[in-house]
Design a protein around this motif. Structure first.
Motif, PDB file in Angstrom:
ATOM      1  N   LEU A 161       0.819  -1.131   0.004  1.00  0.00           N
ATOM      2  CA  LEU A 161      -0.045  -0.134   0.058  1.00  0.00           C
ATOM      3  C   LEU A 161       0.861   1.413  -0.072  1.00  0.00           C
ATOM      4  O   LEU A 161       0.631   2.223  -0.657  1.00  0.00           O
ATOM      5  CB  LEU A 161      -0.721   0.047   1.144  1.00  0.00           C
ATOM      6  CG  LEU A 161      -2.109  -1.001   1.142  1.00  0.00           C
ATOM      7  CD1 LEU A 161      -2.774  -1.252   2.464  1.00  0.00           C
ATOM      8  CD2 LEU A 161      -3.144  -0.372   0.203  1.00  0.00           C
ATOM      9  N   LEU A 162       2.020   1.237   0.496  1.00  0.00           N
ATOM     10  CA  LEU A 162       2.933   2.406   0.589  1.00  0.00           C
ATOM     11  C   LEU A 162       3.305   2.773  -0.673  1.00  0.00           C
ATOM     12  O   LEU A 162       3.450   3.754  -1.202  1.00  0.00           O
ATOM     13  CB  LEU A 162       4.207   2.110   1.653  1.00  0.00           C
ATOM     14  CG  LEU A 162       3.799   2.502   3.052  1.00  0.00           C
ATOM     15  CD1 LEU A 162       5.037   1.935   4.045  1.00  0.00           C
ATOM     16  CD2 LEU A 162       3.415   3.687   3.361  1.00  0.00           C
ATOM     17  N   LEU A 163       3.694   1.685  -1.377  1.00  0.00           N
ATOM     18  CA  LEU A 163       4.135   1.586  -2.747  1.00  0.00           C
ATOM     19  C   LEU A 163       2.912   2.195  -3.746  1.00  0.00           C
ATOM     20  O   LEU A 163       3.148   2.723  -4.670  1.00  0.00           O
ATOM     21  CB  LEU A 163       4.866   0.251  -3.384  1.00  0.00           C
ATOM     22  CG  LEU A 163       6.284   0.070  -3.324  1.00  0.00           C
ATOM     23  CD1 LEU A 163       6.893   1.256  -4.067  1.00  0.00           C
ATOM     24  CD2 LEU A 163       6.845   0.261  -1.780  1.00  0.00           C
ATOM     25  N   ALA A 164       1.974   1.445  -3.415  1.00  0.00           N
ATOM     26  CA  ALA A 164       0.706   1.943  -4.299  1.00  0.00           C
ATOM     27  C   ALA A 164       0.148   3.331  -4.204  1.00  0.00           C
ATOM     28  O   ALA A 164      -0.163   4.118  -5.041  1.00  0.00           O
ATOM     29  CB  ALA A 164      -0.500   1.083  -3.889  1.00  0.00           C
ATOM     30  N   GLY A 165       0.589   4.089  -2.879  1.00  0.00           N
ATOM     31  CA  GLY A 165       0.184   5.432  -2.909  1.00  0.00           C
ATOM     32  C   GLY A 165       1.364   6.261  -3.365  1.00  0.00           C
ATOM     33  O   GLY A 165       0.955   7.349  -3.969  1.00  0.00           O
ATOM     34  N   ALA A 166       2.577   5.839  -3.532  1.00  0.00           N
ATOM     35  CA  ALA A 166       3.637   6.748  -4.086  1.00  0.00           C
ATOM     36  C   ALA A 166       3.645   6.473  -5.474  1.00  0.00           C
ATOM     37  O   ALA A 166       3.886   7.438  -6.465  1.00  0.00           O
ATOM     38  CB  ALA A 166       5.094   6.257  -3.470  1.00  0.00           C
ATOM     39  N   TYR A 167       3.308   5.377  -6.254  1.00  0.00           N
ATOM     40  CA  TYR A 167       3.657   5.043  -7.619  1.00  0.00           C
ATOM     41  C   TYR A 167       2.803   6.048  -8.467  1.00  0.00           C
ATOM     42  O   TYR A 167       3.387   6.316  -9.407  1.00  0.00           O
ATOM     43  CB  TYR A 167       3.438   3.634  -8.010  1.00  0.00           C
ATOM     44  CG  TYR A 167       3.998   3.230  -9.384  1.00  0.00           C
ATOM     45  CD1 TYR A 167       5.094   3.342  -9.504  1.00  0.00           C
ATOM     46  CD2 TYR A 167       3.097   2.940 -10.297  1.00  0.00           C
ATOM     47  CE1 TYR A 167       5.666   2.779 -10.738  1.00  0.00           C
ATOM     48  CE2 TYR A 167       3.354   2.504 -11.557  1.00  0.00           C
ATOM     49  CZ  TYR A 167       4.595   2.570 -11.842  1.00  0.00           C
ATOM     50  OH  TYR A 167       5.120   2.225 -13.110  1.00  0.00           O
ATOM     51  N   PRO A 168       1.595   6.283  -8.204  1.00  0.00           N
ATOM     52  CA  PRO A 168       0.905   7.017  -9.248  1.00  0.00           C
ATOM     53  C   PRO A 168       1.310   8.529  -9.284  1.00  0.00           C
ATOM     54  O   PRO A 168       1.476   8.978 -10.318  1.00  0.00           O
ATOM     55  CB  PRO A 168      -0.487   7.137  -8.627  1.00  0.00           C
ATOM     56  CG  PRO A 168      -0.681   5.954  -8.110  1.00  0.00           C
ATOM     57  CD  PRO A 168       0.525   5.651  -7.388  1.00  0.00           C
ATOM     58  N   GLY A 185      -3.650   9.818  -1.790  1.00  0.00           N
ATOM     59  CA  GLY A 185      -3.891   9.938  -0.344  1.00  0.00           C
ATOM     60  C   GLY A 185      -4.640   8.814   0.181  1.00  0.00           C
ATOM     61  O   GLY A 185      -4.327   8.703   1.461  1.00  0.00           O
ATOM     62  N   LEU A 186      -5.632   8.417  -0.321  1.00  0.00           N
ATOM     63  CA  LEU A 186      -6.254   7.304   0.182  1.00  0.00           C
ATOM     64  C   LEU A 186      -5.592   6.005   0.417  1.00  0.00           C
ATOM     65  O   LEU A 186      -5.740   5.229   1.457  1.00  0.00           O
ATOM     66  CB  LEU A 186      -7.391   6.901  -0.817  1.00  0.00           C
ATOM     67  CG  LEU A 186      -8.245   5.682  -0.462  1.00  0.00           C
ATOM     68  CD1 LEU A 186      -8.987   5.873   0.826  1.00  0.00           C
ATOM     69  CD2 LEU A 186      -9.582   5.384  -1.641  1.00  0.00           C
ATOM     70  N   LEU A 187      -4.452   5.619  -0.569  1.00  0.00           N
ATOM     71  CA  LEU A 187      -3.918   4.581  -0.307  1.00  0.00           C
ATOM     72  C   LEU A 187      -2.869   4.724   0.764  1.00  0.00           C
ATOM     73  O   LEU A 187      -2.604   3.779   1.533  1.00  0.00           O
ATOM     74  CB  LEU A 187      -3.167   4.244  -1.709  1.00  0.00           C
ATOM     75  CG  LEU A 187      -3.800   3.698  -2.879  1.00  0.00           C
ATOM     76  CD1 LEU A 187      -3.193   3.710  -3.969  1.00  0.00           C
ATOM     77  CD2 LEU A 187      -4.658   2.593  -2.598  1.00  0.00           C
ATOM     78  N   PHE A 188      -2.288   5.912   0.840  1.00  0.00           N
ATOM     79  CA  PHE A 188      -1.523   6.398   1.891  1.00  0.00           C
ATOM     80  C   PHE A 188      -2.152   5.906   3.438  1.00  0.00           C
ATOM     81  O   PHE A 188      -1.584   5.506   4.183  1.00  0.00           O
ATOM     82  CB  PHE A 188      -0.788   7.587   2.003  1.00  0.00           C
ATOM     83  CG  PHE A 188       0.270   7.782   0.986  1.00  0.00           C
ATOM     84  CD1 PHE A 188       1.382   6.920   0.861  1.00  0.00           C
ATOM     85  CD2 PHE A 188       0.524   8.654   0.157  1.00  0.00           C
ATOM     86  CE1 PHE A 188       2.356   7.000   0.076  1.00  0.00           C
ATOM     87  CE2 PHE A 188       1.411   8.999  -0.755  1.00  0.00           C
ATOM     88  CZ  PHE A 188       2.447   8.181  -0.676  1.00  0.00           C
ATOM     89  N   MET A 189      -3.252   6.423   3.387  1.00  0.00           N
ATOM     90  CA  MET A 189      -3.968   6.281   4.734  1.00  0.00           C
ATOM     91  C   MET A 189      -4.432   4.835   4.965  1.00  0.00           C
ATOM     92  O   MET A 189      -4.361   4.631   6.072  1.00  0.00           O
ATOM     93  CB  MET A 189      -5.492   6.899   4.535  1.00  0.00           C
ATOM     94  CG  MET A 189      -5.380   8.613   4.654  1.00  0.00           C
ATOM     95  SD  MET A 189      -7.023   9.385   4.783  1.00  0.00           S
ATOM     96  CE  MET A 189      -7.755   9.306   3.511  1.00  0.00           C
ATOM     97  N   LEU A 190      -4.835   4.146   3.883  1.00  0.00           N
ATOM     98  CA  LEU A 190      -4.948   2.655   4.022  1.00  0.00           C
ATOM     99  C   LEU A 190      -3.339   1.962   4.457  1.00  0.00           C
ATOM    100  O   LEU A 190      -3.612   1.074   5.548  1.00  0.00           O
ATOM    101  CB  LEU A 190      -5.432   2.021   2.611  1.00  0.00           C
ATOM    102  CG  LEU A 190      -6.836   2.298   2.473  1.00  0.00           C
ATOM    103  CD1 LEU A 190      -7.065   1.582   1.068  1.00  0.00           C
ATOM    104  CD2 LEU A 190      -7.623   1.451   3.305  1.00  0.00           C
TER     105      LEU A 190
END
Length: 285
Positions: free
Chosen positions: A168-175, A207-212
């Protein structure tokens, strides 16, 4: 044989620093760590696997506009392709010293990375599939590999919450890494998750993925009765949160602010803070 400076540039060794936090998170979690194996894995990932992946991607894409870590990339030559193949083979060979499972994981990462960039397969053309491949490999898979290879007993029982939080951390940063190159990707026939979401949508999704991610991190440390460690992580990540919100406000006012230089500032702040955060867990341990 003298390797050309342009080839070394396109391997983008400094860019490996941005992927260091997941490795640190992984090796910080086993109760008993084999530091020799942890050190070998660090070399394999950050001096062979990641640079080779960068180089192969550059060879396939032949970028003329800014890419991660390089504002003015040189054109790649055949030498780059040959060198990445040698680095990949060396990475897999050295991984057998860690364990057979480690070698299999490294080989899978390399094959997935090549499938992502290859002109024949080109997973990066598909917004959601390409996104999932990148974040699962650079996140969950690397956490699994780091935990397993550094564990004194090479445990296969890796915390799922750690793998999910890393993903999820990578998912927040990658986009966010795709937000400045919509035109370049479109011209190359590539559809990214950021293109699908739009500039503002990219910030909302990240932002949503970082929160998750932080919810799962809280769960991970809560299950281990280590919420004090989670609170320390939150403090370290505060500058990243502040910059992310500030950048989003700037982009809302002027979409042109979604550019390479703002992204690199975000990457640098995030890498420094997250490396310090997960590095502190090692010191604490």
């Amino acid at each position: 044989m003298i390797i050309k400076s342009s080839t070394i540039q396109l391997l983008r060794f400094p860019f490996s620093f941005f992927l260091l936090p997941v490795y640190l998170f992984g090796i910080s979690q086993p109760l008993d760590t084999n530091w020799a194996r942890a050190a070998l894995l660090f070399f394999i990932l950050h001096f062979l696997v990641y640079p080779s992946s960068n180089g192969y991607n550059s060879y396939m894409d032949r970028d003329e506009s800014p890419i991660g870590g390089l504002e003015h990339p040189p054109l790649p030559e055949r030498e780059l392709w040959t060198l990445t193949l040698v680095m990949d083979l060396l990475a897999v060979g050295l991984s057998f010293i860690l364990s057979n499972a480690s070698a299999l994981a490294v080989a899978f990462y390399i094959l997935a990375s090549r499938a992502y960039s290859s002109r024949k397969i080109r997973l990066k053309k598909f917004a959601f599939l390409g996104f999932l491949v990148v974040v699962c490999c650079q996140g969950g898979l690397i956490f699994w590999l780091s935990y397993h290879a550094s564990h004194a007993k090479l445990s296969m029982h890796v915390p799922v919450t750690g793998m999910l939080a890393s993903t999820l951390l990578l998912a927040g940063a990658y986009p966010l890494t795709q937000i400045y190159q919509h035109r370049q990707d479109a011209a190359d026939g590539v559809t990214t998750i950021s293109m699908r979401m739009g500039v503002r949508g990219t910030f909302r999704l990240s932002g949503l993925l970082f929160m998750l991610a932080f919810l799962v991190l809280g769960l991970h440390f809560g299950l281990q009765l280590e919420l004090d460690r989670f609170l320390v992580l939150l403090i370290f990540f505060l500058p990243v949160t502040v910059y992310f919100i500030w950048w989003a406000i700037q982009v809302w006012k002027d979409p042109a602010k979604a550019d390479f230089r703002h992204l690199m500032k975000m990457n640098i702040i995030s890498a420094i803070c997250s490396t310090a955060a997960f590095g502190s867990l090692l010191i604490w341990k």
